[in-house]
Design a protein around this motif. Structure first.
Motif: not given
Length: 169
Positions: A101-116
């Motif tokens: 869950q932590a790894r997936m949340a970290d990945y999703e946060t970083n993916r969103a930042a990259l897209l932003d």
């Protein structure tokens, strides 16, 4: 009506966007992305805690022994937990671990930042058009999910040879 060239272009852009996001997000979080099959399994288990391995195989249209290998690898990595079904001790129920869950949340946060960051480089009209397309892409995804490819005659259900490859921390 869309031309074949336009439809092919959408598929190519979506595929390349997915690959590039996986690579760049992985680099941003400092680790290689998990293999697509493992990601698909984790996403399904996160969405459906307590799902059985047999149901995972059915939903992912893959062979049960493939799921067993994925489950073993993810369990060994500490990302998936297996629990015996209290009603039928032969059945294993799957759930993602806190580490997953932590790894997936970290990945999703970083993916969103990259897209932003990438969206910020576009002109406002292009940015708004892309963001406005998200519900339509969700609808397209739903349509594609509804068109599961039937198994050809003579093939066992879930045989990966009978299913076109498709993959989504």
């Amino acid at each position: 009506m869309a031309t074949n060239e336009q439809v092919a272009r959408v598929g190519a852009v979506v595929g390349e966007l997915h690959r590039l996001l996986r690579r760049r997000t992985g680099a941003r979080v400092g680790r290689d992305p998990l293999p697509e099959a493992q990601v698909e399994l984790l996403l399904l288990v996160r969405e459906t805690p307590g799902i059985s391995g047999k149901e995972v195989a059915r939903r992912l249209c893959t062979a049960p022994n493939t799921v067993s290998t994925l489950v073993r690898d993810l369990t060994d990595a500490g990302l998936l937990a297996r629990d015996r079904d209290p009603g039928d001790r032969r059945v294993l129920r799957l759930r993602v671990t806190e580490a997953a869950q932590a790894r997936m949340a970290d990945y999703e946060t970083n993916r969103a930042a990259l897209l932003d960051e990438a969206l910020a480089e576009l002109d406002p009209a292009a940015r708004e058009a892309i963001l406005a397309a998200a519900p339509h892409l969700d609808a397209l995804l739903g349509a594609l999910r509804g068109h599961a490819r039937p198994e050809p005659p003579g093939r066992a259900p879930g045989n990966p040879v009978a299913v076109a490859p498709s993959r989504p921390a």
